[in-house]
Design a protein around this motif. Structure first.
Motif, short mmCIF file in Angstrom:
data_model
loop_
_atom_site.label_atom_id
_atom_site.label_comp_id
_atom_site.label_asym_id
_atom_site.label_seq_id
_atom_site.Cartn_x
_atom_site.Cartn_y
_atom_site.Cartn_z
N GLY A 72 65.71 33.07 33.16
CA GLY A 72 65.34 34.42 33.91
C GLY A 72 63.78 34.57 34.14
N LYS A 73 63.19 34.04 33.52
CA LYS A 73 61.54 34.04 32.93
C LYS A 73 61.14 32.51 34.42
N SER A 157 56.73 34.49 41.04
CA SER A 157 57.41 35.74 40.15
C SER A 157 56.87 36.90 41.28
N SER A 206 49.64 45.10 41.27
CA SER A 206 49.76 45.29 39.72
C SER A 206 51.35 45.72 39.01
N ILE A 207 52.04 44.65 39.41
CA ILE A 207 52.67 44.53 38.53
C ILE A 207 53.09 43.65 38.28
N TYR A 208 52.06 42.70 37.40
CA TYR A 208 51.98 42.10 36.48
C TYR A 208 52.47 41.02 35.34
N ASN A 209 53.73 40.74 36.86
CA ASN A 209 55.06 39.46 37.24
C ASN A 209 53.41 38.55 36.08
N TYR A 211 51.08 37.78 35.71
CA TYR A 211 50.08 37.93 34.29
C TYR A 211 51.29 37.68 32.85
N GLU A 212 52.70 38.11 33.04
CA GLU A 212 53.57 37.97 32.01
C GLU A 212 53.73 36.80 32.03
N ASP A 219 44.88 36.30 32.62
CA ASP A 219 44.57 37.29 33.21
C ASP A 219 44.57 37.23 34.56
N THR A 221 46.62 39.49 36.88
CA THR A 221 46.31 40.98 37.09
C THR A 221 45.37 41.59 37.68
N GLY A 222 44.15 41.27 35.86
CA GLY A 222 42.58 41.24 35.79
C GLY A 222 41.76 41.06 36.74
N ARG B 2 69.29 37.31 37.06
CA ARG B 2 68.52 37.70 38.05
C ARG B 2 66.89 37.40 36.54
N SER B 84 44.00 43.84 30.60
CA SER B 84 45.59 43.61 31.33
C SER B 84 46.37 43.68 29.90
#
Lengths: 243, 111
Positions: A72-73, A157, A206-209, A211-212, A219, A221-222, B2, B84
Protein backbone atom coordinates in the motif's frame (compact mmCIF):
# COMPACT_ATOMS: atom_id res chain seq x y z
CA UNK A 1 15.63 -17.76 7.03
CA UNK A 2 12.03 -16.57 6.95
CA UNK A 3 9.20 -17.74 4.76
CA UNK A 4 7.80 -14.80 2.79
CA UNK A 5 4.55 -14.92 0.91
CA UNK A 6 4.51 -12.62 -2.13
CA UNK A 7 1.07 -11.64 -3.36
CA UNK A 8 1.64 -10.00 -6.74
CA UNK A 9 -0.83 -8.13 -8.92
CA UNK A 10 -0.28 -9.40 -12.41
CA UNK A 11 -1.23 -8.30 -15.87
CA UNK A 12 -0.37 -9.97 -19.13
CA UNK A 13 -1.29 -7.85 -22.18
CA UNK A 14 -1.70 -11.02 -24.25
CA UNK A 15 -4.14 -12.68 -21.84
CA UNK A 16 -5.80 -10.04 -19.69
CA UNK A 17 -8.19 -7.25 -20.61
CA UNK A 18 -6.71 -3.81 -19.82
CA UNK A 19 -8.60 -2.28 -16.90
CA UNK A 20 -10.29 -5.62 -16.19
CA UNK A 21 -10.41 -7.49 -12.91
CA UNK A 22 -6.86 -7.68 -11.50
CA UNK A 23 -5.23 -11.08 -11.37
CA UNK A 24 -3.39 -11.90 -8.17
CA UNK A 25 -0.82 -14.67 -7.80
CA UNK A 26 0.95 -15.88 -4.69
CA UNK A 27 4.48 -17.20 -4.34
CA UNK A 28 6.31 -18.37 -1.23
CA UNK A 29 10.04 -17.70 -0.96
CA UNK A 30 12.56 -18.54 1.75
CA UNK A 31 14.51 -15.35 2.49
CA UNK A 32 17.22 -14.12 4.79
CA UNK A 33 15.76 -11.27 6.92
CA UNK A 34 18.41 -8.92 5.52
CA UNK A 35 17.63 -9.68 1.88
CA UNK A 36 15.69 -7.14 -0.17
CA UNK A 37 12.27 -7.81 -1.66
CA UNK A 38 13.94 -7.46 -5.05
CA UNK A 39 16.00 -10.57 -4.21
CA UNK A 40 12.75 -12.42 -3.55
CA UNK A 41 11.34 -11.30 -6.92
CA UNK A 42 14.50 -12.47 -8.69
CA UNK A 43 14.23 -15.84 -6.97
CA UNK A 44 10.58 -16.20 -8.02
CA UNK A 45 11.49 -15.39 -11.63
CA UNK A 46 14.43 -17.80 -11.62
CA UNK A 47 12.82 -20.74 -9.84
CA UNK A 48 9.02 -20.47 -9.93
CA UNK A 49 7.65 -18.35 -12.77
CA UNK A 50 9.90 -17.03 -15.51
CA UNK A 51 7.07 -14.93 -16.92
CA UNK A 52 6.99 -12.63 -13.88
CA UNK A 53 8.01 -9.20 -15.17
CA UNK A 54 9.59 -6.35 -13.23
CA UNK A 55 12.31 -3.74 -13.76
CA UNK A 56 15.72 -4.20 -12.23
CA UNK A 57 18.86 -2.25 -12.88
CA UNK A 58 21.27 -1.09 -10.19
CA UNK A 59 19.52 -2.83 -7.25
CA UNK A 60 21.13 -0.32 -4.90
CA UNK A 61 18.57 2.49 -4.68
CA UNK A 62 20.31 4.64 -7.27
CA UNK A 63 18.34 4.10 -10.50
CA UNK A 64 14.71 3.96 -9.36
CA UNK A 65 13.82 1.11 -11.75
CA UNK A 66 12.26 -1.17 -9.15
CA UNK A 67 9.73 1.38 -7.83
CA UNK A 68 6.43 -0.33 -7.04
CA UNK A 69 3.61 -0.28 -4.53
CA UNK A 70 4.64 -2.39 -1.56
CA UNK A 71 1.94 -3.10 1.02
CA UNK A 72 0.00 0.00 0.00
CA UNK A 73 2.94 2.40 -0.15
CA UNK A 74 5.18 3.31 -3.07
CA UNK A 75 8.79 2.27 -2.47
CA UNK A 76 11.83 0.68 -4.09
CA UNK A 77 11.94 -3.11 -3.88
CA UNK A 78 15.72 -2.91 -3.61
CA UNK A 79 15.50 -0.72 -0.50
CA UNK A 80 12.89 -2.75 1.35
CA UNK A 81 14.35 -5.45 3.56
CA UNK A 82 12.45 -8.68 4.20
CA UNK A 83 12.70 -8.12 7.96
CA UNK A 84 10.87 -4.79 7.68
CA UNK A 85 7.80 -6.28 5.99
CA UNK A 86 5.02 -8.54 7.30
CA UNK A 87 4.96 -12.23 6.45
CA UNK A 88 2.67 -11.54 3.48
CA UNK A 89 3.94 -8.90 1.07
CA UNK A 90 1.53 -7.34 -1.42
CA UNK A 91 3.24 -6.02 -4.56
CA UNK A 92 1.52 -3.91 -7.19
CA UNK A 93 2.74 -1.77 -10.08
CA UNK A 94 3.05 1.97 -9.42
CA UNK A 95 -0.46 3.45 -9.43
CA UNK A 96 -1.70 5.89 -12.08
CA UNK A 97 0.79 4.97 -14.80
CA UNK A 98 -0.42 2.55 -17.51
CA UNK A 99 0.66 -1.01 -16.80
CA UNK A 100 2.73 -2.66 -19.53
CA UNK A 101 3.11 -6.05 -17.87
CA UNK A 102 2.96 -7.22 -14.24
CA UNK A 103 5.02 -4.72 -12.21
CA UNK A 104 6.29 -2.75 -15.21
CA UNK A 105 4.54 0.54 -15.95
CA UNK A 106 4.81 2.99 -18.80
CA UNK A 107 6.85 5.90 -17.45
CA UNK A 108 6.43 8.07 -20.57
CA UNK A 109 3.74 10.32 -19.01
CA UNK A 110 6.07 10.86 -16.06
CA UNK A 111 9.10 11.80 -18.18
CA UNK A 112 6.95 14.06 -20.37
CA UNK A 113 6.23 16.16 -17.27
CA UNK A 114 9.91 16.23 -16.35
CA UNK A 115 10.74 17.35 -19.91
CA UNK A 116 8.23 20.20 -19.69
CA UNK A 117 10.26 21.99 -16.99
CA UNK A 118 13.51 22.20 -19.00
CA UNK A 119 15.57 19.74 -16.93
CA UNK A 120 18.92 21.02 -18.14
CA UNK A 121 21.28 23.82 -17.20
CA UNK A 122 20.96 27.06 -19.17
CA UNK A 123 23.94 29.19 -18.29
CA UNK A 124 24.68 32.63 -19.75
CA UNK A 125 28.04 34.09 -20.70
CA UNK A 126 30.84 32.47 -22.67
CA UNK A 127 31.52 28.79 -22.21
CA UNK A 128 34.31 28.46 -19.62
CA UNK A 129 37.49 26.52 -20.32
CA UNK A 130 36.88 24.37 -17.26
CA UNK A 131 33.67 23.54 -15.40
CA UNK A 132 31.30 26.17 -14.04
CA UNK A 133 32.27 26.17 -10.40
CA UNK A 134 30.01 26.53 -7.38
CA UNK A 135 30.77 27.34 -3.76
CA UNK A 136 29.89 24.70 -1.15
CA UNK A 137 27.08 27.03 0.03
CA UNK A 138 25.65 27.29 -3.49
CA UNK A 139 25.84 23.52 -3.90
CA UNK A 140 24.21 23.09 -0.50
CA UNK A 141 21.06 24.79 -1.76
CA UNK A 142 20.46 22.10 -4.41
CA UNK A 143 22.10 19.16 -2.62
CA UNK A 144 18.78 17.67 -1.51
CA UNK A 145 17.01 18.15 -4.85
CA UNK A 146 19.80 16.63 -6.96
CA UNK A 147 19.39 13.35 -5.08
CA UNK A 148 16.22 12.68 -7.11
CA UNK A 149 16.47 9.42 -9.06
CA UNK A 150 13.19 9.97 -10.93
CA UNK A 151 11.67 6.70 -9.78
CA UNK A 152 8.12 8.09 -9.96
CA UNK A 153 7.14 7.09 -6.41
CA UNK A 154 6.18 10.68 -5.54
CA UNK A 155 4.15 11.52 -8.62
CA UNK A 156 2.20 8.27 -8.59
CA UNK A 157 1.37 8.68 -4.89
CA UNK A 158 0.13 12.26 -5.35
CA UNK A 159 -3.70 12.46 -5.03
CA UNK A 160 -3.74 15.64 -7.13
CA UNK A 161 -1.90 13.92 -9.99
CA UNK A 162 -4.27 10.95 -9.68
CA UNK A 163 -7.22 13.33 -10.04
CA UNK A 164 -5.74 15.40 -12.86
CA UNK A 165 -3.07 13.90 -15.12
CA UNK A 166 -2.33 17.35 -16.56
CA UNK A 167 -0.73 18.37 -13.24
CA UNK A 168 3.05 18.49 -13.58
CA UNK A 169 3.48 16.44 -10.43
CA UNK A 170 5.98 16.59 -7.57
CA UNK A 171 8.99 15.14 -9.41
CA UNK A 172 8.84 17.72 -12.22
CA UNK A 173 8.36 20.56 -9.72
CA UNK A 174 11.38 19.48 -7.70
CA UNK A 175 13.39 19.33 -10.92
CA UNK A 176 12.32 22.90 -11.72
CA UNK A 177 13.19 24.08 -8.19
CA UNK A 178 16.57 22.37 -8.48
CA UNK A 179 17.50 24.44 -11.55
CA UNK A 180 15.98 27.69 -10.28
CA UNK A 181 18.11 27.31 -7.13
CA UNK A 182 21.21 26.45 -9.15
CA UNK A 183 23.66 29.39 -8.99
CA UNK A 184 24.92 28.56 -12.51
CA UNK A 185 21.50 28.75 -14.16
CA UNK A 186 20.27 31.98 -15.74
CA UNK A 187 16.68 31.22 -16.69
CA UNK A 188 14.64 31.35 -13.48
CA UNK A 189 11.89 33.41 -15.16
CA UNK A 190 11.31 30.88 -17.95
CA UNK A 191 11.39 28.04 -15.44
CA UNK A 192 8.98 29.74 -13.08
CA UNK A 193 6.72 30.46 -16.04
CA UNK A 194 6.76 26.76 -16.94
CA UNK A 195 5.69 25.65 -13.46
CA UNK A 196 3.39 28.45 -12.28
CA UNK A 197 0.63 27.94 -14.86
CA UNK A 198 -2.69 26.19 -14.38
CA UNK A 199 -1.01 22.77 -14.14
CA UNK A 200 1.86 23.92 -11.96
CA UNK A 201 2.65 24.21 -8.29
CA UNK A 202 -0.53 26.06 -7.33
CA UNK A 203 -2.33 22.73 -7.76
CA UNK A 204 -0.34 21.24 -4.89
CA UNK A 205 -2.47 20.82 -1.73
CA UNK A 206 0.49 20.08 0.55
CA UNK A 207 -0.73 16.56 1.26
CA UNK A 208 2.84 15.31 1.84
CA UNK A 209 2.35 11.89 0.21
CA UNK A 210 5.34 12.63 -2.03
CA UNK A 211 7.50 13.56 0.96
CA UNK A 212 6.44 10.42 2.83
CA UNK A 213 7.23 7.97 0.02
CA UNK A 214 10.41 9.48 -1.45
CA UNK A 215 13.08 6.74 -1.28
CA UNK A 216 15.77 9.46 -1.27
CA UNK A 217 14.10 11.39 1.59
CA UNK A 218 13.88 14.59 -0.44
CA UNK A 219 11.76 17.36 1.06
CA UNK A 220 9.57 17.47 -2.06
CA UNK A 221 6.60 19.31 -0.56
CA UNK A 222 9.05 21.78 0.97
CA UNK A 223 10.49 22.56 -2.48
CA UNK A 224 6.98 23.05 -3.90
CA UNK A 225 6.14 25.41 -1.01
CA UNK A 226 9.39 27.26 -1.77
CA UNK A 227 8.28 27.68 -5.40
CA UNK A 228 4.97 29.13 -4.20
CA UNK A 229 6.78 31.57 -1.91
CA UNK A 230 9.16 32.54 -4.71
CA UNK A 231 6.26 33.30 -7.06
CA UNK A 232 4.62 35.47 -4.39
CA UNK A 233 7.90 37.20 -3.51
CA UNK A 234 8.64 38.01 -7.14
CA UNK A 235 4.96 38.84 -7.78
CA UNK A 236 5.23 36.38 -10.63
CA UNK A 237 1.99 35.64 -12.40
CA UNK A 238 1.89 33.64 -15.61
CA UNK A 239 0.49 35.41 -18.67
CA UNK A 240 -3.20 35.03 -19.51
CA UNK A 241 -3.99 31.72 -21.10
CA UNK A 242 -1.50 29.91 -18.92
CA UNK A 243 -3.19 30.60 -15.59
CA UNK B 1 -4.57 -2.70 -2.03
CA UNK B 2 -5.63 0.77 -0.98
CA UNK B 3 -3.01 3.33 -0.08
CA UNK B 4 -2.24 3.73 3.58
CA UNK B 5 -3.38 7.29 4.35
CA UNK B 6 -0.80 9.45 6.07
CA UNK B 7 -1.32 12.39 8.43
CA UNK B 8 -1.07 14.85 5.53
CA UNK B 9 -3.80 13.07 3.59
CA UNK B 10 -6.11 12.89 6.62
CA UNK B 11 -5.50 16.59 7.24
CA UNK B 12 -6.37 17.33 3.61
CA UNK B 13 -9.61 15.30 3.77
CA UNK B 14 -10.65 16.93 7.07
CA UNK B 15 -9.80 20.41 5.74
CA UNK B 16 -11.61 19.90 2.44
CA UNK B 17 -14.63 18.13 4.00
CA UNK B 18 -15.16 20.71 6.73
CA UNK B 19 -14.67 23.49 4.16
CA UNK B 20 -17.47 22.13 1.98
CA UNK B 21 -19.85 21.68 4.94
CA UNK B 22 -19.06 25.21 6.23
CA UNK B 23 -19.63 26.69 2.78
CA UNK B 24 -23.04 24.97 2.65
CA UNK B 25 -23.83 26.19 6.16
CA UNK B 26 -23.13 29.82 5.23
CA UNK B 27 -26.13 29.91 2.87
CA UNK B 28 -28.91 29.15 5.45
CA UNK B 29 -26.96 31.20 7.99
CA UNK B 30 -27.11 34.31 5.79
CA UNK B 31 -30.75 33.55 4.97
CA UNK B 32 -31.64 33.51 8.67
CA UNK B 33 -29.59 36.66 9.38
CA UNK B 34 -31.63 38.44 6.72
CA UNK B 35 -34.80 38.03 8.83
CA UNK B 36 -33.31 39.20 12.14
CA UNK B 37 -34.67 42.72 11.62
CA UNK B 38 -38.23 41.50 12.19
CA UNK B 39 -38.86 41.17 16.01
CA UNK B 40 -41.41 38.35 15.64
CA UNK B 41 -39.18 36.28 13.40
CA UNK B 42 -36.17 37.07 15.60
CA UNK B 43 -38.07 35.68 18.60
CA UNK B 44 -39.03 32.53 16.65
CA UNK B 45 -35.42 31.96 15.62
CA UNK B 46 -34.23 32.57 19.18
CA UNK B 47 -36.72 29.98 20.47
CA UNK B 48 -35.61 27.53 17.82
CA UNK B 49 -31.95 28.05 18.69
CA UNK B 50 -32.56 27.37 22.38
CA UNK B 51 -33.76 23.82 21.61
CA UNK B 52 -31.32 21.09 22.67
CA UNK B 53 -30.94 19.78 19.11
CA UNK B 54 -30.11 23.26 17.77
CA UNK B 55 -27.57 23.79 20.54
CA UNK B 56 -26.03 20.40 19.80
CA UNK B 57 -25.73 21.34 16.13
CA UNK B 58 -24.09 24.62 17.16
CA UNK B 59 -21.54 22.60 19.11
CA UNK B 60 -21.03 20.58 15.92
CA UNK B 61 -20.51 23.83 14.05
CA UNK B 62 -17.84 24.80 16.57
CA UNK B 63 -16.14 21.46 15.85
CA UNK B 64 -16.22 22.11 12.10
CA UNK B 65 -14.81 25.63 12.49
CA UNK B 66 -12.03 24.38 14.78
CA UNK B 67 -11.11 21.49 12.48
CA UNK B 68 -11.08 23.74 9.42
CA UNK B 69 -9.37 26.71 11.05
CA UNK B 70 -6.63 24.77 12.83
CA UNK B 71 -5.86 22.72 9.72
CA UNK B 72 -5.73 25.95 7.76
CA UNK B 73 -3.22 27.40 10.22
CA UNK B 74 -1.17 24.20 9.88
CA UNK B 75 -1.05 24.53 6.09
CA UNK B 76 -0.22 28.24 6.30
CA UNK B 77 2.70 27.55 8.64
CA UNK B 78 4.04 24.78 6.40
CA UNK B 79 3.72 26.80 3.20
CA UNK B 80 5.30 29.79 4.92
CA UNK B 81 8.44 27.76 5.52
CA UNK B 82 7.92 25.53 8.58
CA UNK B 83 10.01 22.38 8.03
CA UNK B 84 8.21 19.43 6.44
CA UNK B 85 9.48 17.09 9.14
CA UNK B 86 7.06 18.67 11.65
CA UNK B 87 3.98 18.29 9.43
CA UNK B 88 2.77 15.24 11.37
CA UNK B 89 3.47 16.94 14.70
CA UNK B 90 1.51 19.98 13.55
CA UNK B 91 -1.41 17.73 12.58
CA UNK B 92 -1.35 16.02 15.98
CA UNK B 93 -1.12 19.43 17.68
CA UNK B 94 -4.10 20.65 15.64
CA UNK B 95 -6.12 17.55 16.59
CA UNK B 96 -5.29 17.87 20.31
CA UNK B 97 -5.89 21.65 20.40
CA UNK B 98 -9.10 21.19 18.41
CA UNK B 99 -10.45 18.52 20.77
CA UNK B 100 -9.59 20.56 23.88
CA UNK B 101 -11.20 23.72 22.51
CA UNK B 102 -14.18 21.76 21.22
CA UNK B 103 -14.98 20.10 24.54
CA UNK B 104 -14.42 23.34 26.46
CA UNK B 105 -16.61 25.28 24.03
CA UNK B 106 -19.29 22.61 23.72
CA UNK B 107 -19.57 22.42 27.50
CA UNK B 108 -20.30 26.15 27.66
CA UNK B 109 -22.75 25.96 24.75
CA UNK B 110 -24.72 23.05 26.18
CA UNK B 111 -25.25 24.63 29.60
Amino acid sequence: MVSKKFKIKRFDPEKDIPGGKPRWEEFTVEMDPFERLLDGLVRIKEAQDGSLTFRLSCAHGMCGSCAMKINGKNALACQTLAKNTPEAVVLEPLPVFPVIKDLVVDMDPFFEKIGAVMPWLVADGPHPERERSQSPEELGKIMDAIKCIMCGCCTSSCPVYRADRDYLGPAALVKAARFILDSRDATWKERLKAVSGENGFWMCHSIYNCYEVCPRSIDITGYIAWLKRLAVKKMFFPPKGQR
Amino acid sequence: MRDRPGAGFLAFIVHRGTGIVLALFILPHLYILYFLGDPARYEAIRRFCSRPLARLSEAGLLGLVLAHGLNGIRIMLLEAGAPSRIQKTLFRAAVIAGLLLFFAGARLMMR
